[in-house]
Design an enzyme around this catalytic site. Structure first.
Site, mmCIF file in Angstrom:
data_model
loop_
_atom_site.group_PDB
_atom_site.id
_atom_site.type_symbol
_atom_site.label_atom_id
_atom_site.label_comp_id
_atom_site.label_asym_id
_atom_site.label_seq_id
_atom_site.Cartn_x
_atom_site.Cartn_y
_atom_site.Cartn_z
ATOM 1 N N CYS A 101 42.673 32.593 35.136
ATOM 2 C CA CYS A 101 43.646 31.530 35.378
ATOM 3 C C CYS A 101 43.062 30.144 35.166
ATOM 4 C CB CYS A 101 44.204 31.641 36.795
ATOM 5 S SG CYS A 101 42.956 31.461 38.077
ATOM 6 N N CYS A 102 41.820 29.944 35.485
ATOM 7 C CA CYS A 102 41.294 28.589 35.545
ATOM 8 C C CYS A 102 40.087 28.342 34.662
ATOM 9 C CB CYS A 102 40.914 28.249 36.983
ATOM 10 S SG CYS A 102 42.300 28.401 38.122
#
Length: 267
Positions: free
Chosen positions: A107-108
């Protein structure tokens, strides 16, 4: 369809007020560890397709190498979940010092700390050209083309899509559970195949974070289109690097955030 990109599982779906038992397609997510010159360097959580492209794009965008020619060999051990990379030279001292088996979630992206600040200063350069010119119709058409071809997203809702394009249409498209990985796959393909990035732009499905703008700069594109929103830091970086950002491209509406000179705003 590229193998291994999705699986399925039996679920209960509530539909028209009634529970229904169905097989639901699910996007696959898998950790893959990069071993550079025999040492574990980083673990990427990704969609397990186009892994060589992803690894090459990652290495260049993070400043470990400057060109694909610096890779002596690269091969994938699917069973163990490793990408083995042998470089023509040792990793420099900065990257050796920070070689702590970093784990990068889908996600990051990666943990940024000092490593990437130094890397960004080295690899994210201000765009020197303004050769890409689009009008609003071009932006809507390119985003529609991205969404029409986002078949895994249509089936699972679980991946991001990124494409390299010209004004005339999409040239290359990649998808991944990780936004950063999708861009690294695009970049890696171009590096492996010697494709020129002059006059190209990025069409993207995800949020325009600071890290995404830095990826676009490292790839060498001067314009990015997204159906999603930017962050304030992303826009600051885009202005500093002279990158045009267009977001919220939806329902014949869009926002031009930075460097509007590349977009014909009048109808």
């Amino acid at each position: 369809m590229e193998k291994n990109i999705q699986t399925s599982r039996q679920i209960w779906r509530f539909q028209a007020g009634e529970p229904v038992r169905i097989d639901d397609p699910i996007a696959r997510e898998q950790p893959v560890t990069l071993k550079i010159n025999g040492e574990e360097f980083a673990t990427l959580v990704c969609t397990p397709t186009y892994l060589q492209e992803m690894a090459i794009g990652f290495l260049v965008s993070e400043g470990l190498i400057q060109a694909y020619e610096e890779v002596k060999t690269i091969w994938i051990d699917d069973r163990q979940g490793f990408i083995h990379i042998e470089l023509v030279r040792p990793i420099d001292r900065l990257h050796q010092h920070l070689q702590t088996k970093r784990y990068m979630g889908s996600c990051c992206g990666m943990s940024r700390q000092g490593f990437v600040f130094a890397s960004d200063a080295k690899t994210a350069k201000k765009v020197q050209t303004r050769d890409v010119k689009l009008n609003a119709g071009d932006c809507f058409r390119l985003m529609a083309e991205l969404q029409e071809n986002a078949r895994t997203f249509q089936q699972t809702g679980g991946v991001h899509n990124a494409a390299l394009a010209t004004k005339d249409g999409l040239l290359l498209m990649r998808e991944d559970v990780g936004r950063h990985n999708a861009l690294d796959k695009l970049y890696g393909h171009c590096l492996q195949n010697g494709l020129s990035l002059h006059g190209k732009l990025v069409v993207f499905s995800g949020r325009l974070s600071a890290e995404i703008i830095l990826k676009v700069a490292k790839i060498g594109c001067e314009l990015v289109l997204s159906k999603s929103a930017p962050t304030d830091r992303a826009l600051q970086i885009a202005e500093e690097l002279d990158i045009t950002t267009v977001g919220f491209i939806r329902n014949r509406s869009m926002n031009v955030y930075t460097v509007p000179e590349r977009i014909e705003l009048k109808s």
